[in-house]
Design a protein around this motif. Structure first.
Motif, PDB file in Angstrom:
ATOM      1  N   GLU A  77       0.081   3.427   6.617  1.00 50.99           N
ATOM      2  CA  GLU A  77      -0.553   2.565   7.612  1.00 50.99           C
ATOM      3  C   GLU A  77       0.351   1.493   8.212  1.00 50.99           C
ATOM      4  O   GLU A  77       0.011   0.922   9.242  1.00 50.99           O
ATOM      5  N   SER A  78       1.503   1.225   7.589  1.00 52.60           N
ATOM      6  CA  SER A  78       2.271   0.046   8.022  1.00 52.60           C
ATOM      7  C   SER A  78       3.764   0.215   7.747  1.00 52.60           C
ATOM      8  O   SER A  78       4.174   1.122   7.021  1.00 52.60           O
ATOM      9  N   TRP A  80       5.385  -1.826   5.966  1.00 47.39           N
ATOM     10  CA  TRP A  80       5.480  -2.115   4.526  1.00 47.39           C
ATOM     11  C   TRP A  80       5.360  -0.810   3.738  1.00 47.39           C
ATOM     12  O   TRP A  80       6.133  -0.551   2.819  1.00 47.39           O
ATOM     13  N   ARG A  81       4.374  -0.005   4.111  1.00 49.35           N
ATOM     14  CA  ARG A  81       4.100   1.237   3.371  1.00 49.35           C
ATOM     15  C   ARG A  81       5.279   2.204   3.484  1.00 49.35           C
ATOM     16  O   ARG A  81       5.643   2.871   2.516  1.00 49.35           O
ATOM     17  N   ASP A 155       2.522  -2.278  -6.677  1.00 52.28           N
ATOM     18  CA  ASP A 155       1.977  -3.009  -5.528  1.00 52.28           C
ATOM     19  C   ASP A 155       0.592  -3.566  -5.825  1.00 52.28           C
ATOM     20  O   ASP A 155       0.462  -4.547  -6.511  1.00 52.28           O
ATOM     21  N   ARG A 156      -0.455  -2.934  -5.318  1.00 56.28           N
ATOM     22  CA  ARG A 156      -1.810  -3.466  -5.492  1.00 56.28           C
ATOM     23  C   ARG A 156      -2.239  -3.333  -6.959  1.00 56.28           C
ATOM     24  O   ARG A 156      -1.766  -2.434  -7.664  1.00 56.28           O
ATOM     25  N   PHE A 172      -0.579 -11.789  -4.720  1.00 55.72           N
ATOM     26  CA  PHE A 172      -1.163 -11.904  -3.382  1.00 55.72           C
ATOM     27  C   PHE A 172      -1.874 -13.246  -3.164  1.00 55.72           C
ATOM     28  O   PHE A 172      -1.897 -13.762  -2.053  1.00 55.72           O
ATOM     29  N   ALA A 208      -4.503  -6.734  -2.170  1.00 53.69           N
ATOM     30  CA  ALA A 208      -3.716  -7.502  -1.198  1.00 53.69           C
ATOM     31  C   ALA A 208      -4.646  -8.317  -0.297  1.00 53.69           C
ATOM     32  O   ALA A 208      -4.408  -9.498  -0.029  1.00 53.69           O
ATOM     33  N   ARG A 212      -4.983 -12.514  -0.658  1.00 55.35           N
ATOM     34  CA  ARG A 212      -4.594 -13.333   0.502  1.00 55.35           C
ATOM     35  C   ARG A 212      -5.784 -14.129   1.009  1.00 55.35           C
ATOM     36  O   ARG A 212      -5.654 -15.302   1.386  1.00 55.35           O
ATOM     37  N   PHE A 235      -5.019  -3.124   7.936  1.00 51.30           N
ATOM     38  CA  PHE A 235      -3.554  -3.172   7.800  1.00 51.30           C
ATOM     39  C   PHE A 235      -2.831  -2.337   8.867  1.00 51.30           C
ATOM     40  O   PHE A 235      -1.674  -1.955   8.677  1.00 51.30           O
ATOM     41  N   GLN A 261      -3.343 -10.387   8.135  1.00 52.15           N
ATOM     42  CA  GLN A 261      -2.922 -10.166   6.749  1.00 52.15           C
ATOM     43  C   GLN A 261      -1.784  -9.156   6.607  1.00 52.15           C
ATOM     44  O   GLN A 261      -1.365  -8.867   5.491  1.00 52.15           O
ATOM     45  N   ASN A 262      -1.264  -8.615   7.712  1.00 51.23           N
ATOM     46  CA  ASN A 262       0.055  -7.971   7.653  1.00 51.23           C
ATOM     47  C   ASN A 262       0.681  -7.963   9.048  1.00 51.23           C
ATOM     48  O   ASN A 262       0.020  -8.263  10.052  1.00 51.23           O
ATOM     49  N   ASP A 292       3.964  -9.950   5.043  1.00 53.76           N
ATOM     50  CA  ASP A 292       4.847  -8.787   4.858  1.00 53.76           C
ATOM     51  C   ASP A 292       6.306  -9.143   5.131  1.00 53.76           C
ATOM     52  O   ASP A 292       7.167  -8.879   4.341  1.00 53.76           O
ATOM     53  N   CYS A 312       5.935  -9.977   1.579  1.00 49.76           N
ATOM     54  CA  CYS A 312       5.452  -9.163   0.480  1.00 49.76           C
ATOM     55  C   CYS A 312       6.545  -8.113   0.313  1.00 49.76           C
ATOM     56  O   CYS A 312       6.904  -7.437   1.269  1.00 49.76           O
TER      57      CYS A 312
END
Ligand code: GYE
Length: 379
Positions: A77-78, A80-81, A155-156, A172, A208, A212, A235, A261-262, A292, A312
């Motif tokens: 999704e991002s 970050w991912r 991570d989570r 977080f 996450a 946050r 996200f 949040q990201n 992030d 993050c």
């Protein structure tokens, strides 16, 4: 990677593509430490972890043993991912004696439980999970435990079961607290007395998002800020854009802070505010906060579009490798390892923030004023 319709940003995107999103936790280690480990040893460097495993991998290769690891990843999704996936794939590699089975769960919790059950059925040696949501895990983790397969969480967090051997990830709630403290001090410095904030949150029920929100909300309450709304953008950039478009209709002229949040949600919110003619960032009408601190996010900080970005750190592959190596050698592993994470800002009016973190400690942490070298070093 930020999605853009226009070709004018092709140059920026190529830089990001060339640099890639992977890397090693060396990057984090060499940057200003803001949220260092509170309960467990800091993450080891990629080189150290890789070196440590080399011997074990050589032995495994010599004896014909390959370590099989199933990794149930959240999705894609991002930015970050992408960096997280690259980091784990680079560390848990064939060269390091590991046969990695990677499943992209596409943000579907049921699919993630299925993936873990498949790994158990196949009898892999280790299972790595980045849990999409923090609850609903105890049954499947009990099944893994019964099958004698160690589970490593990255991570989570998993909040309703302790049947995993080790977790490595971020605090977080501290990220949210740091964002709140920064906003408090920034507003005071700029003489802004009223805060009307809109939040675009991450995937609902992910740790996450929960952390946050919890951290930032402590400041909403203690400072008497007006939180107009909080809706999820999941996200994603598209999600961030859609939520911002709807906020712009419902709350036109009523807000002066947007918290995404990201970074990918921030990119979407930026597109929506551009289209609506709303100014944001340094010198704008809206203070934009993000989490992030991926490369494209920090570019926006450098350009003054995002005021503050709370890192993050997704580069958990080397820690994962290190944990597996220790377990292979019959050594103890820490139950928790926290990543070190700096906080980034676009202006130099504040150089640090002091706040009480989630462990109840008063901490003073540097704010990193972003320049080109910071962007270049980012994941
Ligand atoms: O902030 C977001 C990603 O779980 C910490 O997931 C991670 C979050 C990260 O999609 O960009």
């Amino acid at each position: 990677m930020k999605k853009k319709l226009a070709s004018l940003l092709v140059a920026t995107m190529s830089v990001g593509l060339l640099a890639g999103c992977g890397g090693s936790s060396d990057t984090a280690a060499t940057q200003a430490p803001a949220a260092a480990s509170t309960e467990a040893p800091a993450a080891e460097s990629a080189e150290a972890a890789t070196e440590a495993l080399t011997e074990a991998a050589e032995e495994a290769a010599a004896s014909g043993d390959v370590i099989t690891v199933g990794f149930a990843q959240v999705g894609h999704e991002s930015d970050w991912r992408t960096a997280s996936t690259n980091s784990v794939q680079a560390a848990l590699s064939a060269e390091n004696g590991i046969d990695l089975q990677f499943v992209d769960c596409d943000n579907d919790s049921a699919a993630q439980l299925d993936a873990v059950r498949n790994f158990i059925q196949q009898g892999v040696d280790y299972i790595v999970i980045d849990p999409i949501v923090s609850t609903g895990w105890d049954t499947v983790l009990t099944e893994a435990d019964d099958a004698g397969i160690p589970v490593i969480v990255i991570d989570r967090t998993i909040d309703d079961s302790d049947k995993y051997v080790s977790w490595v990830g971020s605090e977080f709630t501290n990220e949210g607290l740091a964002a709140g403290e920064w906003l408090k001090e920034y507003a005071a410095d700029k003489g802004i007395s009223e805060i009307n904030v809109l939040v675009i949150s991450g995937t609902t029920g992910s740790s996450a998002q929960l952390g946050r929100t919890k951290g930032f909300d402590q400041y909403v309450e203690s400072e008497g800020w007006n939180k107009l709304d909080e809706q999820t953008g999941d996200f994603t950039q598209d999600g961030g854009q859609q939520v911002m478009e709807s906020y712009l209709k419902s709350y036109a002229g009523q807000f002066n802070v947007v918290v995404c949040q990201n970074d990918n949600e921030a990119f979407g919110a930026i597109d929506a505010m551009d289209a609506a003619g709303v100014s944001y960032g340094v010198g704008g009408d809206v203070i934009l906060i993000s989490f992030d601190a991926c490369k494209a996010g920090l570019q926006d900080v450098l350009d003054g579009k995002i005021n503050a970005d709370f890192q993050c750190n997704p580069l958990q592959g080397p820690d994962c490798l290190n944990i597996i190596q220790k377990l292979q050698a019959g050594e103890d592993v820490p139950k928790q390892t926290f990543m070190a994470e700096p906080w980034y800002v676009s202006e130099d009016n504040l150089t640090s923030i002091t706040y009480t973190n989630n462990a109840g400690e008063e901490v003073t942490e540097d704010l990193v004023h972003v320049d080109q070298s910071v962007v270049d070093a980012a994941y």
